[in-house]
Write a protein that holds these residues in place. Sequence first.
Motif, mmCIF file in Angstrom:
data_model
loop_
_atom_site.group_PDB
_atom_site.id
_atom_site.type_symbol
_atom_site.label_atom_id
_atom_site.label_comp_id
_atom_site.label_asym_id
_atom_site.label_seq_id
_atom_site.Cartn_x
_atom_site.Cartn_y
_atom_site.Cartn_z
ATOM 1 N N GLN A 8 0.811 -1.210 0.000
ATOM 2 C CA GLN A 8 0.000 0.000 0.000
ATOM 3 C C GLN A 8 0.846 1.264 0.000
ATOM 4 N N ALA A 12 0.822 4.090 -2.923
ATOM 5 C CA ALA A 12 0.395 5.428 -2.533
ATOM 6 C C ALA A 12 1.511 6.454 -2.621
ATOM 7 N N MET A 53 -2.317 0.463 -9.901
ATOM 8 C CA MET A 53 -3.416 0.091 -9.002
ATOM 9 C C MET A 53 -4.240 -1.064 -9.570
ATOM 10 N N ALA A 101 -2.993 4.749 3.740
ATOM 11 C CA ALA A 101 -2.322 4.467 2.468
ATOM 12 C C ALA A 101 -3.111 3.481 1.631
ATOM 13 N N SER A 102 -3.914 2.650 2.262
ATOM 14 C CA SER A 102 -4.757 1.705 1.526
ATOM 15 C C SER A 102 -6.026 2.354 1.004
ATOM 16 N N PRO A 105 -5.804 6.509 -1.632
ATOM 17 C CA PRO A 105 -5.678 6.491 -3.095
ATOM 18 C C PRO A 105 -6.953 6.049 -3.803
ATOM 19 N N SER A 108 -9.494 8.905 -3.505
ATOM 20 C CA SER A 108 -9.079 10.024 -4.349
ATOM 21 C C SER A 108 -9.367 9.749 -5.814
ATOM 22 N N TRP A 211 -3.584 12.051 -7.275
ATOM 23 C CA TRP A 211 -2.335 11.927 -6.514
ATOM 24 C C TRP A 211 -1.922 13.314 -6.009
#
Length: 317
Positions: A8, A12, A53, A101-102, A105, A108, A211
Amino acid sequence: MSWLGYPQVMLAAWCPAVTVGLWHLLRRLTVRLPARERFVLAVGTALTPLLAMAVPYLPHSPLRDALPWRAPIAWGISNGITNADPAQVLSAVGAQLMLAASIVPLVSLAVSFAAGAVHVVRTARTVTLLAPRQCGDVWIVDDLADGIGGDAGQAARNLASTVGLARPRIVLSATVAESAEASAIIRHERAHARARHPLWIFLATCALRSWWWIPGRKAILGETRLAAELWADQDARAADGAAAVARALCAQIDAHARPAGPDLALAGGGIGFLDPGVELAHRAQALADPPRVLRAWQSWTVRTLIVAAVGAAAVLL
Protein backbone atom coordinates in the motif's frame (compact mmCIF):
# COMPACT_ATOMS: atom_id res chain seq x y z
CA MET A 1 10.93 1.34 8.60
CA SER A 2 10.01 -2.10 7.28
CA TRP A 3 6.45 -0.90 6.71
CA LEU A 4 7.74 1.57 4.08
CA GLY A 5 8.10 -1.36 1.68
CA TYR A 6 4.54 -2.63 2.08
CA PRO A 7 2.37 -2.75 -1.08
CA GLN A 8 0.00 0.00 0.00
CA VAL A 9 2.93 2.36 0.63
CA MET A 10 4.49 1.42 -2.71
CA LEU A 11 1.27 2.31 -4.51
CA ALA A 12 0.39 5.43 -2.53
CA ALA A 13 3.87 6.98 -2.40
CA TRP A 14 6.78 5.30 -4.12
CA CYS A 15 5.15 4.53 -7.46
CA PRO A 16 3.80 8.05 -8.19
CA ALA A 17 6.85 9.73 -6.62
CA VAL A 18 9.34 7.69 -8.64
CA THR A 19 7.32 8.08 -11.84
CA VAL A 20 7.02 11.86 -11.51
CA GLY A 21 10.65 12.16 -10.40
CA LEU A 22 11.98 10.23 -13.39
CA TRP A 23 9.86 12.34 -15.75
CA HIS A 24 11.37 15.54 -14.33
CA LEU A 25 14.87 14.04 -14.39
CA LEU A 26 14.62 13.23 -18.09
CA ARG A 27 12.86 16.49 -18.99
CA ARG A 28 15.81 18.02 -20.86
CA LEU A 29 15.94 15.01 -23.16
CA THR A 30 12.23 14.50 -23.72
CA VAL A 31 11.56 18.10 -24.81
CA ARG A 32 13.64 17.33 -27.90
CA LEU A 33 11.16 14.69 -29.02
CA PRO A 34 8.46 15.46 -31.62
CA ALA A 35 5.07 16.49 -30.30
CA ARG A 36 3.44 13.07 -30.75
CA GLU A 37 6.09 11.24 -28.76
CA ARG A 38 6.04 13.94 -26.07
CA PHE A 39 2.29 13.49 -25.77
CA VAL A 40 2.55 9.69 -25.51
CA LEU A 41 5.25 10.01 -22.84
CA ALA A 42 3.29 12.56 -20.79
CA VAL A 43 0.08 10.53 -20.91
CA GLY A 44 1.96 7.33 -20.06
CA THR A 45 3.62 9.00 -17.09
CA ALA A 46 0.30 10.37 -15.85
CA LEU A 47 -1.41 6.98 -16.09
CA THR A 48 1.39 4.83 -14.61
CA PRO A 49 0.23 5.03 -10.96
CA LEU A 50 -3.35 4.34 -12.06
CA LEU A 51 -2.24 1.29 -14.05
CA ALA A 52 -0.23 0.08 -11.06
CA MET A 53 -3.42 0.09 -9.00
CA ALA A 54 -4.99 -2.30 -11.51
CA VAL A 55 -2.25 -4.95 -11.48
CA PRO A 56 -3.51 -8.15 -9.76
CA TYR A 57 -2.25 -8.73 -6.22
CA LEU A 58 0.02 -11.79 -6.29
CA PRO A 59 1.77 -12.00 -2.91
CA HIS A 60 3.35 -15.38 -3.72
CA SER A 61 4.62 -14.43 -7.15
CA PRO A 62 8.27 -15.49 -7.75
CA LEU A 63 8.89 -12.06 -9.26
CA ARG A 64 7.70 -10.39 -6.07
CA ASP A 65 9.96 -12.56 -3.91
CA ALA A 66 12.93 -11.84 -6.17
CA LEU A 67 12.74 -8.09 -5.61
CA PRO A 68 14.39 -6.36 -2.64
CA TRP A 69 11.14 -4.55 -1.81
CA ARG A 70 7.56 -5.74 -1.43
CA ALA A 71 6.38 -4.88 -4.91
CA PRO A 72 2.59 -4.58 -4.91
CA ILE A 73 1.98 -6.55 -8.08
CA ALA A 74 -0.71 -4.94 -6.67
CA TRP A 75 -4.42 -4.44 -6.48
CA GLY A 76 -5.12 -6.06 -3.12
CA ILE A 77 -2.88 -3.36 -1.77
CA SER A 78 -3.04 -4.37 1.76
CA ASN A 79 -0.69 -6.54 3.66
CA GLY A 80 -2.41 -5.96 6.98
CA ILE A 81 -0.39 -4.67 9.91
CA THR A 82 -0.75 -7.28 12.63
CA ASN A 83 2.32 -6.55 14.73
CA ALA A 84 1.44 -3.00 15.79
CA ASP A 85 1.50 -2.47 19.54
CA PRO A 86 -1.41 -0.18 20.54
CA ALA A 87 0.48 0.77 23.70
CA GLN A 88 3.23 2.40 21.64
CA VAL A 89 2.31 5.74 20.11
CA LEU A 90 4.49 5.37 17.02
CA SER A 91 3.13 1.92 16.26
CA ALA A 92 -0.46 3.11 16.66
CA VAL A 93 0.11 6.16 14.44
CA GLY A 94 1.97 4.05 11.90
CA ALA A 95 -0.87 1.55 11.73
CA GLN A 96 -3.35 4.38 11.04
CA LEU A 97 -1.09 5.80 8.33
CA MET A 98 -0.87 2.38 6.71
CA LEU A 99 -4.66 2.15 6.74
CA ALA A 100 -4.83 5.59 5.11
CA ALA A 101 -2.32 4.47 2.47
CA SER A 102 -4.76 1.71 1.53
CA ILE A 103 -7.92 3.83 1.49
CA VAL A 104 -6.92 7.36 0.44
CA PRO A 105 -5.68 6.49 -3.10
CA LEU A 106 -8.88 4.61 -3.88
CA VAL A 107 -11.11 7.36 -2.54
CA SER A 108 -9.08 10.02 -4.35
CA LEU A 109 -9.39 8.16 -7.64
CA ALA A 110 -13.15 7.81 -7.22
CA VAL A 111 -13.60 11.48 -6.34
CA SER A 112 -11.32 12.67 -9.15
CA PHE A 113 -13.08 10.65 -11.86
CA ALA A 114 -16.49 11.64 -10.49
CA ALA A 115 -15.50 15.31 -10.73
CA GLY A 116 -14.23 14.71 -14.26
CA ALA A 117 -17.49 13.03 -15.24
CA VAL A 118 -19.46 16.00 -13.92
CA HIS A 119 -17.32 18.36 -15.97
CA VAL A 120 -17.85 16.27 -19.11
CA VAL A 121 -21.62 16.33 -18.60
CA ARG A 122 -21.60 20.10 -18.06
CA THR A 123 -19.54 20.62 -21.22
CA ALA A 124 -21.90 18.42 -23.26
CA ARG A 125 -24.86 20.37 -21.90
CA THR A 126 -23.21 23.68 -22.81
CA VAL A 127 -22.63 22.49 -26.37
CA THR A 128 -26.24 21.34 -26.62
CA LEU A 129 -27.53 24.72 -25.44
CA LEU A 130 -25.48 26.41 -28.16
CA ALA A 131 -27.62 24.49 -30.71
CA PRO A 132 -24.87 23.85 -33.28
CA ARG A 133 -25.73 22.69 -36.79
CA GLN A 134 -23.67 20.01 -38.49
CA CYS A 135 -21.68 20.87 -41.59
CA GLY A 136 -19.67 17.80 -42.55
CA ASP A 137 -17.49 16.88 -39.60
CA VAL A 138 -17.73 20.41 -38.15
CA TRP A 139 -20.52 21.82 -35.99
CA ILE A 140 -21.29 25.50 -36.54
CA VAL A 141 -22.82 27.72 -33.87
CA ASP A 142 -24.89 30.52 -35.41
CA ASP A 143 -25.66 33.87 -33.76
CA LEU A 144 -23.66 32.87 -30.68
CA ALA A 145 -22.77 36.42 -29.81
CA ASP A 146 -26.23 37.99 -30.22
CA GLY A 147 -27.02 40.04 -27.19
CA ILE A 148 -23.56 39.50 -25.72
CA GLY A 149 -21.22 42.43 -25.40
CA GLY A 150 -17.65 43.07 -24.36
CA ASP A 151 -15.15 40.28 -23.74
CA ALA A 152 -17.81 37.58 -23.57
CA GLY A 153 -19.13 38.49 -26.99
CA GLN A 154 -15.63 38.50 -28.48
CA ALA A 155 -14.89 35.08 -26.96
CA ALA A 156 -18.19 33.75 -28.30
CA ARG A 157 -17.46 34.99 -31.81
CA ASN A 158 -14.07 33.25 -31.78
CA LEU A 159 -15.20 29.87 -30.46
CA ALA A 160 -13.12 26.95 -31.79
CA SER A 161 -12.99 23.78 -29.75
CA THR A 162 -12.95 19.99 -29.91
CA VAL A 163 -15.36 18.45 -27.41
CA GLY A 164 -16.38 14.95 -26.45
CA LEU A 165 -14.49 11.87 -25.32
CA ALA A 166 -15.54 8.77 -27.29
CA ARG A 167 -16.86 10.77 -30.25
CA PRO A 168 -15.07 14.15 -30.44
CA ARG A 169 -16.86 16.97 -32.21
CA ILE A 170 -15.38 20.15 -33.66
CA VAL A 171 -17.43 23.18 -32.64
CA LEU A 172 -16.84 26.54 -34.33
CA SER A 173 -18.63 29.83 -34.24
CA ALA A 174 -19.92 31.11 -37.58
CA THR A 175 -17.38 33.95 -37.41
CA VAL A 176 -14.45 31.52 -37.19
CA ALA A 177 -15.88 29.21 -39.86
CA GLU A 178 -16.12 32.12 -42.30
CA SER A 179 -12.74 33.64 -41.47
CA ALA A 180 -9.61 33.51 -43.63
CA GLU A 181 -7.95 31.33 -40.98
CA ALA A 182 -10.73 28.71 -40.99
CA SER A 183 -8.73 26.09 -42.90
CA ALA A 184 -5.81 26.05 -40.45
CA ILE A 185 -8.12 26.13 -37.42
CA ILE A 186 -10.24 23.25 -38.70
CA ARG A 187 -7.18 21.14 -39.53
CA HIS A 188 -5.86 21.86 -36.03
CA GLU A 189 -9.11 20.73 -34.45
CA ARG A 190 -9.33 17.67 -36.69
CA ALA A 191 -5.92 16.58 -35.41
CA HIS A 192 -7.29 16.78 -31.85
CA ALA A 193 -10.34 14.74 -32.84
CA ARG A 194 -8.43 12.03 -34.75
CA ALA A 195 -5.98 11.48 -31.90
CA ARG A 196 -8.74 11.49 -29.24
CA HIS A 197 -6.88 14.20 -27.33
CA PRO A 198 -9.91 15.13 -25.15
CA LEU A 199 -10.16 11.52 -23.92
CA TRP A 200 -6.47 11.14 -23.13
CA ILE A 201 -6.29 14.54 -21.43
CA PHE A 202 -9.38 13.65 -19.42
CA LEU A 203 -7.76 10.41 -18.19
CA ALA A 204 -4.44 12.13 -17.45
CA THR A 205 -6.18 14.96 -15.58
CA CYS A 206 -8.25 12.65 -13.40
CA ALA A 207 -5.29 10.37 -12.67
CA LEU A 208 -2.89 13.18 -11.76
CA ARG A 209 -5.49 15.03 -9.69
CA SER A 210 -6.02 11.92 -7.58
CA TRP A 211 -2.33 11.93 -6.51
CA TRP A 212 -2.64 15.38 -4.94
CA TRP A 213 0.04 14.67 -2.31
CA ILE A 214 2.79 14.10 -4.91
CA PRO A 215 4.75 17.28 -5.83
CA GLY A 216 5.56 18.05 -9.46
CA ARG A 217 2.52 16.34 -10.96
CA LYS A 218 0.97 19.52 -12.40
CA ALA A 219 3.93 19.96 -14.74
CA ILE A 220 3.08 16.63 -16.37
CA LEU A 221 -0.48 17.75 -17.05
CA GLY A 222 0.84 21.00 -18.52
CA GLU A 223 3.15 19.00 -20.79
CA THR A 224 0.25 16.79 -21.88
CA ARG A 225 -1.81 19.78 -22.96
CA LEU A 226 1.13 21.55 -24.60
CA ALA A 227 2.16 18.44 -26.54
CA ALA A 228 -1.42 18.01 -27.76
CA GLU A 229 -1.46 21.58 -29.06
CA LEU A 230 1.97 21.23 -30.70
CA TRP A 231 0.81 17.97 -32.32
CA ALA A 232 -2.29 19.66 -33.76
CA ASP A 233 -0.26 22.70 -34.85
CA GLN A 234 2.18 20.42 -36.65
CA ASP A 235 -0.60 18.66 -38.55
CA ALA A 236 -2.10 21.99 -39.59
CA ARG A 237 1.34 23.28 -40.51
CA ALA A 238 2.01 20.28 -42.76
CA ALA A 239 -1.20 20.99 -44.68
CA ASP A 240 -1.44 24.79 -44.74
CA GLY A 241 2.06 26.01 -43.87
CA ALA A 242 3.51 27.70 -40.79
CA ALA A 243 2.34 31.17 -41.82
CA ALA A 244 -1.31 30.09 -42.00
CA VAL A 245 -1.12 28.44 -38.58
CA ALA A 246 0.56 31.53 -37.13
CA ARG A 247 -2.23 33.77 -38.45
CA ALA A 248 -4.86 31.44 -37.07
CA LEU A 249 -3.10 31.33 -33.72
CA CYS A 250 -2.94 35.12 -33.48
CA ALA A 251 -6.61 35.42 -34.46
CA GLN A 252 -7.63 33.22 -31.52
CA ILE A 253 -5.44 34.71 -28.78
CA ASP A 254 -7.81 37.39 -27.48
CA ALA A 255 -10.87 35.17 -27.18
CA HIS A 256 -9.14 32.30 -25.41
CA ALA A 257 -6.99 34.51 -23.21
CA ARG A 258 -10.12 35.80 -21.50
CA PRO A 259 -12.10 33.73 -18.99
CA ALA A 260 -15.47 34.92 -20.30
CA GLY A 261 -17.54 33.13 -22.89
CA PRO A 262 -18.71 29.51 -23.33
CA ASP A 263 -17.06 27.10 -20.88
CA LEU A 264 -15.44 24.47 -23.11
CA ALA A 265 -12.39 23.81 -20.97
CA LEU A 266 -9.51 21.50 -21.81
CA ALA A 267 -9.70 18.81 -19.16
CA GLY A 268 -12.74 16.66 -19.53
CA GLY A 269 -14.68 18.07 -22.42
CA GLY A 270 -12.92 20.15 -25.00
CA ILE A 271 -9.63 21.39 -26.34
CA GLY A 272 -9.57 25.03 -27.34
CA PHE A 273 -7.24 26.37 -30.01
CA LEU A 274 -5.17 28.11 -27.36
CA ASP A 275 -4.55 27.52 -23.68
CA PRO A 276 -3.39 30.99 -22.52
CA GLY A 277 -0.08 31.54 -20.80
CA VAL A 278 3.42 30.29 -21.34
CA GLU A 279 2.06 27.69 -23.76
CA LEU A 280 1.69 30.42 -26.38
CA ALA A 281 5.42 31.13 -26.36
CA HIS A 282 6.25 27.46 -26.87
CA ARG A 283 3.79 27.14 -29.74
CA ALA A 284 5.08 30.28 -31.43
CA GLN A 285 8.67 29.06 -31.07
CA ALA A 286 7.71 25.69 -32.53
CA LEU A 287 6.27 27.43 -35.59
CA ALA A 288 9.48 29.43 -36.02
CA ASP A 289 11.71 26.33 -35.87
CA PRO A 290 11.93 23.52 -38.44
CA PRO A 291 9.38 20.78 -37.68
CA ARG A 292 10.65 17.87 -35.58
CA VAL A 293 9.84 14.61 -37.32
CA LEU A 294 11.16 11.09 -36.72
CA ARG A 295 11.28 8.32 -39.27
CA ALA A 296 8.52 5.75 -38.92
CA TRP A 297 10.77 3.09 -37.36
CA GLN A 298 12.26 5.63 -34.96
CA SER A 299 8.83 6.86 -33.91
CA TRP A 300 7.55 3.34 -33.24
CA THR A 301 10.76 2.49 -31.36
CA VAL A 302 10.31 5.47 -29.06
CA ARG A 303 6.65 4.65 -28.45
CA THR A 304 7.48 1.00 -27.75
CA LEU A 305 10.11 2.00 -25.22
CA ILE A 306 7.63 4.33 -23.53
CA VAL A 307 4.99 1.60 -23.29
CA ALA A 308 7.59 -0.87 -21.97
CA ALA A 309 8.77 1.60 -19.33
CA VAL A 310 5.21 2.35 -18.22
CA GLY A 311 4.43 -1.37 -17.99
CA ALA A 312 7.57 -2.11 -15.99
CA ALA A 313 6.89 0.74 -13.55
CA ALA A 314 3.25 -0.31 -13.13
CA VAL A 315 4.20 -3.92 -12.34
CA LEU A 316 7.35 -3.37 -10.25
CA LEU A 317 6.23 -0.33 -8.26
